[in-house]
Design an enzyme around this catalytic site. Structure first.
Site, short mmCIF file in Angstrom:
data_model
loop_
_atom_site.label_atom_id
_atom_site.label_comp_id
_atom_site.label_asym_id
_atom_site.label_seq_id
_atom_site.Cartn_x
_atom_site.Cartn_y
_atom_site.Cartn_z
N THR A 93 0.87 -1.17 0.00
CA THR A 93 0.00 0.00 0.00
C THR A 93 0.91 1.22 0.00
OG1 THR A 93 -1.81 -1.11 1.11
CG2 THR A 93 -1.75 1.29 1.29
N LYS B 53 -7.31 1.56 -3.03
CA LYS B 53 -6.97 1.17 -1.66
C LYS B 53 -7.15 2.35 -0.72
CE LYS B 53 -5.40 -1.35 1.76
NZ LYS B 53 -4.10 -1.99 1.95
N LYS C 130 0.21 5.12 8.54
CA LYS C 130 0.93 5.28 7.26
C LYS C 130 -0.07 5.48 6.12
CE LYS C 130 1.87 1.95 4.45
NZ LYS C 130 2.35 0.80 3.62
#
Lengths: 303, 303
Positions: free
Chosen positions: B101, B176, B244
Site C-alpha cells: 500500500t 486502496k 501510514k
C-alpha cells in the site's frame, strides 16, 4: 382495567412513520383512537376505522396502550406530560410507549411520572425509516420494565421484525443513540471515500463493488453509494431529522462526560449540509456538502 | 523474453503479508527468486524451494514478473528505483507489480520508468490482512495497462479471491485509499457507539446484535465489536500501519485539493492511539484511546 391483552390503542402522531405504523394496527384488528397535530394527516386512518380524537388526552382515554410518535423531545413532553397530554387521561394499568427518537432522560422522567399513577411506560424508538414503517420491518429498541414490555410485545411485533428489550427506562433511546452515532461517522467515511474515488478519476461503481465485500463494507456504502452514483439524494432519512438525533446524542454524551469527537464533527458537517439547503434530502447528501467544501461538483466527474 | 506465461517470479518482501503470499506461489509451482531486508524471515521460503537473492536486482534477474511488497513508500522507491533495485536488472518484456500500500504518484513514476525500458508495471495493493494473505482470500486492486494485468492475473489469482483492474497506473493505490478512508471514519463510528453504549450501562453485546443488521451495520462493527467486548485488541491491522495509509490518503487528497475533515480527524485520533502505546495493536484499539480521552476505562463497565 387493562391488565389483560391490549385491545384498544391510543395513537398520537400520524407523520411519515406514525401513519403507516398505525395502519398496521388497524389491519391487525386493534381498536384505535387517533390524534395528530394536523388532523388532515389522520383522515385516511379515520376512514379505515380509527376514531378521531382532538387531543392526546382524549386518544388515551380508555385505551389499554398509548403510542406516541411525534417530532422532537419537546413534542413528546407536550403530548405526554402537557395539559392535554396522555398521562392526564390514561387509565391505571395501561401502558404508554414513546416510539419517537427522543431523550433518554425524558424517557426516565416519563417512566417515573407514569409509575406514580400506576401506568407502565416504555421508550421504544425504531430504526428502518419510512420503508421499514410501511413494510412493518422496523427494528424496535425498547427500554422499561420486563412485564410492560411483554404486554406491549404483540403490538410492537405488528410494526417491526426485530423487537428487543435493551434494559430499563431510557435504554431504548440510548440504543437508538448508539445506532445513530455509528451511522454518523460511518456516513462520513462513505461520502469521503466516494468523493476521493471520483476526484482520483476512478470508476466509482467499480470501486464500490471492489471494497464493499471487505473491511470497508457497510450498509451505508452498499445502499447509499449506488444512489449517490445515480444522483439520487432523496431520503431515506432526512438530514434535519438526523441533526435532531445527533444533538440528543451529543447532549447525552456531554451529560455522561464522554467526549466523542467523531460525533461532534458529524453533527457540524450535517449542520453545514442543512445550511446548504439540503435539510430535507437524505443523509447521504452529506456527499454534496463535502464536495462544495472543496468547490468540487459531484456531478461533473466520470463514473 | 517473458512475453508468454509467467513462470519465474522475483519476490521482494517477506513480512507478515509477503511471506504467506509468496508461499502460495511456491505451492502453485512457480520458480521463485526471493529477497528480503532481513534474510532470516525468508528462510522458511528458501527451505520450501525459493532461491535466496541478496538484492532486489538479483531477485529480478531473469524473472518474468517481480512482486514487491514492503513497508513504506520510501522502501518501494528503494527496492524498485534504487541502486540495487528491481528496475536495474529486470528483463525487457517482464512485469513488475508493487503490492505494497503506497503512493499513487509513486506508482505512476514507477510505471513511467518501467515503460521506458520495455517493462510493464502494475500497482496492486491488497486488502484482507494477514488472514487474507494466509488463506489466499485477499482483494487485489490493480492499476496499470490491461495487457500487463492479463498476464499477471494468474499470479494474482493465487493470492486473492477478488482481483480487479481499477484503471490506469495509480488506480489500484487510489482504490486502496478509498477503502482506507471508508474504514477510518467507520471505525470512529463503531468505537464511539460502543463506548457510548457502555457508558449508558447498556448490554453492549445486545446493542451490537440489535443494530448490526440495520443501517448502522458494517464489517467493522460485526468483526471488531465482539473482539472489543472480549477485551481482544490484537491486530487485525496494526494502528501504525493504518497511520501510514491515512497519511498517504491525506497527502493525495491535499494534492487533489479535496478537503476530507473526517479523514483528518481519524488520522489524528490514530496518532493519539499510537502515542498511548497502542501502535502495534489492532485498529479497533482506537476504542481504548477514545476512553482515555474522557478518563474512562473500557474494561470497567458492564456488558
Amino acid at each position: 382495567m387493562a391488565e389483560d391483552g391490549v385491545k384498544t390503542i391510543g395513537w398520537v402522531g400520524t407523520g411519515v412513520m406514525g401513519a403507516p405504523m398505525c395502519g398496521h394496527l388497524l389491519d391487525a384488528g386493534y381498536e384505535v383512537r387517533v390524534t395528530n397535530r394536523t388532523q388532515q394527516r389522520a383522515l385516511a386512518l379515520v376512514e379505515r376505522g380509527a376514531k378521531w380524537c382532538s387531543t392526546p388526552a382524549e386518544a388515551a382515554r380508555g385505551a389499554d396502550m398509548v403510542v406516541t410518535i411525534v417530532g422532537y423531545p419537546a413534542d413528546v413532553r407536550e403530548v405526554t406530560l402537557g395539559p392535554d397530554g396522555v398521562l392526564g387521561a390514561v387509565q391505571r394499568g395501561a401502558i404508554v410507549a414513546d416510539m419517537t427518537t427522543s431523550e433518554p432522560q425524558l424517557a426516565k422522567e416519563i417512566f417515573e411520572a407514569a409509575a406514580g399513577q400506576g401506568v407502565g411506560s416504555l421508550d421504544a424508538p425504531v430504526s428502518g425509516g419510512d420503508v421499514g414503517a410501511r413494510n412493518a420491518t422496523l427494528v424496535v429498541m425498547a427500554g422499561g420494565r420486563e412485564q410492560d414490555f411483554e404486554r406491549a410485545l404483540p403490538v410492537f411485533e405488528r410494526l417491526g421484525k426485530t423487537v428487543t428489550l435493551e434494559g430499563g427506562p431510557g435504554a431504548g433511546q440510548h440504543t437508538k443513540m448508539a445506532n445513530q452515532i455509528a451511522i454518523a461517522s460511518g456516513m462520513i467515511g462513505v461520502c469521503e471515500a466516494l468523493f476521493y474515488a471520483r476526484r482520483a478519476d476512478l470508476d466509482v461503481a467499480k470501486v464500490i463493488e471492489t471494497i464493499a465485500p471487505g473491511a470497508a463494507g457497510s450498509w451505508s456504502l452498499s445502499n447509499y453509494g449506488p444512489r449517490a452514483l445515480r444522483g439520487d439524494f432523496e431520503p431515506g432519512f432526512k438530514v434535519d431529522h438526523f441533526i435532531k438525533d445527533l444533538g440528543i446524542a451529543l447532549a447525552e454524551a456531554r451529560r455522561m462526560k464522554l467526549a466523542l469527537p467523531g460525533l461532534a464533527l458529524a453533527e457540524q458537517l450535517y449542520v453545514a449540509t442543512s445550511a446548504r439547503g439540503l435539510g430535507q434530502k437524505g443523509t447521504h447528501s452529506l456527499l454534496l456538502a463535502l464536495g462544495e467544501l472543496s468547490g468540487a461538483s459531484w456531478g461533473a466527474g466520470p463514473g
